[in-house]
Design a protein around this motif. Structure first.
Motif, mmCIF file in Angstrom:
data_model
loop_
_atom_site.group_PDB
_atom_site.id
_atom_site.type_symbol
_atom_site.label_atom_id
_atom_site.label_comp_id
_atom_site.label_asym_id
_atom_site.label_seq_id
_atom_site.Cartn_x
_atom_site.Cartn_y
_atom_site.Cartn_z
ATOM 1 N N GLY A 16 15.003 -30.938 -5.362
ATOM 2 C CA GLY A 16 13.910 -31.672 -4.845
ATOM 3 C C GLY A 16 13.061 -31.566 -6.101
ATOM 4 N N PHE A 17 12.273 -32.831 -6.089
ATOM 5 C CA PHE A 17 11.333 -32.987 -7.252
ATOM 6 C C PHE A 17 10.038 -33.261 -6.702
ATOM 7 C CE2 PHE A 17 12.843 -37.310 -6.242
ATOM 8 C CZ PHE A 17 11.767 -38.080 -6.314
ATOM 9 N N ARG A 18 9.036 -32.865 -7.523
ATOM 10 C CA ARG A 18 7.595 -33.373 -7.199
ATOM 11 C C ARG A 18 7.061 -33.918 -8.554
ATOM 12 N NH1 ARG A 18 4.288 -27.993 -5.553
ATOM 13 N NH2 ARG A 18 4.451 -27.004 -7.486
ATOM 14 N N ARG A 20 3.255 -33.995 -10.483
ATOM 15 C CA ARG A 20 1.811 -33.945 -10.542
ATOM 16 C C ARG A 20 1.376 -34.446 -11.783
ATOM 17 N NH1 ARG A 20 2.232 -32.437 -6.204
ATOM 18 N NH2 ARG A 20 2.670 -30.103 -5.556
ATOM 19 N N GLU A 33 7.178 -37.023 -4.266
ATOM 20 C CA GLU A 33 8.176 -35.984 -4.374
ATOM 21 C C GLU A 33 9.429 -36.716 -3.533
ATOM 22 O OE1 GLU A 33 7.166 -33.903 -0.046
ATOM 23 O OE2 GLU A 33 5.761 -33.454 -1.767
ATOM 24 N N LYS A 35 14.064 -36.042 -3.003
ATOM 25 C CA LYS A 35 15.180 -35.257 -3.040
ATOM 26 C C LYS A 35 16.322 -36.140 -3.722
ATOM 27 C CE LYS A 35 18.342 -33.103 -0.176
ATOM 28 N NZ LYS A 35 18.689 -32.229 1.078
ATOM 29 N N GLN A 66 8.643 -31.637 -11.694
ATOM 30 C CA GLN A 66 9.145 -30.466 -11.594
ATOM 31 C C GLN A 66 10.416 -30.506 -10.579
ATOM 32 O OE1 GLN A 66 5.717 -28.385 -9.655
ATOM 33 N NE2 GLN A 66 5.566 -27.185 -11.579
ATOM 34 N N LEU A 75 13.598 -31.795 2.702
ATOM 35 C CA LEU A 75 12.800 -31.785 1.665
ATOM 36 C C LEU A 75 12.116 -30.449 1.327
ATOM 37 C CD1 LEU A 75 10.837 -35.138 1.658
ATOM 38 C CD2 LEU A 75 12.969 -34.696 0.379
ATOM 39 N N THR A 78 5.647 -27.356 0.881
ATOM 40 C CA THR A 78 4.659 -27.088 -0.083
ATOM 41 C C THR A 78 4.777 -25.440 -0.306
ATOM 42 O OG1 THR A 78 3.207 -28.673 0.706
ATOM 43 C CG2 THR A 78 2.264 -26.783 -0.510
ATOM 44 N N TRP A 81 7.854 -24.842 -2.500
ATOM 45 C CA TRP A 81 7.471 -24.816 -3.997
ATOM 46 C C TRP A 81 6.663 -23.651 -4.357
ATOM 47 C CZ3 TRP A 81 9.764 -27.755 -7.207
ATOM 48 C CH2 TRP A 81 9.973 -29.156 -6.742
#
Length: 156
Positions: A16-18, A20, A33, A35, A66, A75, A78, A81
């Protein structure tokens, strides 16, 4: 239009990615965000209005991407994470540098800066020529071209 960043999953598992950012609200990153399965490639688009482009052009906008192992289906939430330990995250920091066409107003500002700089150099040249002006009957040691060259070398 907008900038595009390509990301690739080089791990053997789904991640998974997000994203910021410290960018203002006028900047949108899509998707923020998601995957990627093993070997998967994703594209992040950075979009925004004229104010956003000005923010990006400042060079002060940074992204933090991240990535962490993700469940096979769905996914990361929150809370998923938030539960991740720092050693479970891979982070990439990116400074956004905008390029491309300038808007008319920005182009005018840059042109005026260039004119101001040119005037400053010309004034410095005149001041140096006055300082280097020989006494009556004395030979000149420097030509205007040499003084200009010395000024340019001093600027660089």
């Amino acid at each position: 239009g907008g900038a595009e960043i390509t990301i690739r999953n080089v791990s053997d598992d789904s991640v998974g990615f997000r994203v910021r950012t410290n960018a203002p609200d006028s900047v949108t990153i899509m998707p923020a965000e998601g995957k990627l399965h093993r070997g998967g490639v994703g594209r992040l688009r950075i979009l925004g209005d004229r104010d956003a482009r000005a923010s990006l052009a400042s060079g002060n906008v940074r992204l933090l991407i991240q990535a962490a192992s993700a469940p096979l289906f769905g996914l990361l939430s929150t809370s998923d994470w938030e539960c991740k330990e720092p050693q479970e995250l891979q982070c990439t920091r990116i400074q956004v540098l905008a390029s491309g066409h300038c808007g008319d107003a920005e182009l005018r500002v840059r042109y005026n800066e260039l004119l101001t700089y040119g005037t400053q150099v010309q004034n410095e040249l005149i001041a140096l020529q006055k300082k280097l002006k020989p006494a009556p009957g004395e030979a000149t040691q420097y030509s205007a071209a040499q003084v200009t060259f010395m000024l340019l070398i001093g600027v660089i």
